[in-house]
Design an enzyme around this catalytic site. Sequence first.
Site, short mmCIF file in Angstrom:
data_model
loop_
_atom_site.label_atom_id
_atom_site.label_comp_id
_atom_site.label_asym_id
_atom_site.label_seq_id
_atom_site.Cartn_x
_atom_site.Cartn_y
_atom_site.Cartn_z
N HIS A 1 23.00 0.55 -10.14
CA HIS A 1 22.77 0.92 -8.75
C HIS A 1 23.92 0.40 -7.89
CE1 HIS A 1 20.49 -2.88 -9.47
NE2 HIS A 1 21.42 -3.26 -8.62
C1 T46 Z 1 21.72 -6.41 -8.68
C2 T46 Z 1 21.58 -6.84 -10.10
C3 T46 Z 1 22.72 -7.68 -10.57
C4 T46 Z 1 12.23 -8.36 -6.24
O1 T46 Z 1 11.02 -8.21 -5.99
N1 T46 Z 1 13.02 -9.21 -5.51
C5 T46 Z 1 14.34 -9.39 -5.76
O2 T46 Z 1 15.01 -10.17 -5.07
C6 T46 Z 1 14.95 -8.64 -6.82
C7 T46 Z 1 16.42 -8.79 -7.14
C8 T46 Z 1 14.15 -7.78 -7.54
N2 T46 Z 1 12.82 -7.65 -7.27
C9 T46 Z 1 12.00 -6.76 -8.09
C10 T46 Z 1 12.32 -5.28 -7.93
C11 T46 Z 1 11.98 -4.70 -9.28
O3 T46 Z 1 10.62 -4.38 -9.34
O4 T46 Z 1 12.25 -7.05 -9.47
C12 T46 Z 1 12.24 -5.88 -10.25
C13 T46 Z 1 13.53 -5.73 -11.04
O5 T46 Z 1 14.62 -5.44 -10.14
P1 T46 Z 1 15.86 -4.53 -10.56
O6 T46 Z 1 15.39 -3.44 -11.46
O7 T46 Z 1 16.57 -4.12 -9.31
O8 T46 Z 1 16.75 -5.57 -11.41
P2 T46 Z 1 18.25 -5.40 -11.89
O9 T46 Z 1 18.55 -6.52 -12.82
O10 T46 Z 1 18.48 -4.02 -12.41
O11 T46 Z 1 19.14 -5.57 -10.57
C14 T46 Z 1 19.20 -6.83 -9.95
C15 T46 Z 1 19.23 -6.66 -8.43
O12 T46 Z 1 18.10 -5.87 -8.02
C16 T46 Z 1 20.48 -5.98 -7.97
O13 T46 Z 1 20.62 -6.15 -6.56
O14 T46 Z 1 22.81 -6.25 -8.16
O15 T46 Z 1 20.36 -7.52 -10.37
#
Ligand code: T46
Length: 142
Positions: A52
């Site tokens: 993303h």
């Molecule tokens: C990024 C990469 C490096 C929350 O509720 N609070 C938070 O602060 C974050 C980061 C995530 N979440 C929830 C949202 C989703 O339901 O945790 C779940 C997994 O998040 P996501 O699929 O976005 O995780 P990554 O590892 O793909 O991405 C994360 C960050 O979201 C993003 O900003 O740059 O790590």
Amino acid sequence: MDYSHPQIISLPKIHDPRGNLTFVEEGSIVPFEIRRAYWIYDVPAAEERGGHSHHEMSQLLVAVGGSFNVNVCDGIHWRTFTLNRPFEGLFIPPGFWRTLDNFSSGAVCLSLVSTHYEEADYIRDFEEFKRLAMIHPRYLDV
Ligand code: T46
């Protein structure tokens, strides 16, 4: 300093026979106000995180343990940064696509970011990201 593109930032390292210490401070080391921190760990070797871009969020990623790759795209070019030193951080400003992969066993990815969690800040569709990147071009230093 030009913080318009992703780049490695060297962090202070306090050498100590008891074990080394690294710290960050907004203002002098991190080029944004830190509003949130999260960390990613226990990632299976073949898994990928990220996938993303962000409208507003700036970020500093640190491999506080182990190693992993961060693949960054400006809409045209890709660049891979390998993070494996707890005294270095990868700064990513808004407007760049990122994926994280090749996590080593025990890797811990610390992320310091400039915004509170807001799903509306995410661009999770790569075609939409490329369309926006054409309108507001940002450039990787490749
Ligand atoms: C990024 C990469 C490096 C929350 O509720 N609070 C938070 O602060 C974050 C980061 C995530 N979440 C929830 C949202 C989703 O339901 O945790 C779940 C997994 O998040 P996501 O699929 O976005 O995780 P990554 O590892 O793909 O991405 C994360 C960050 O979201 C993003 O900003 O740059 O790590």
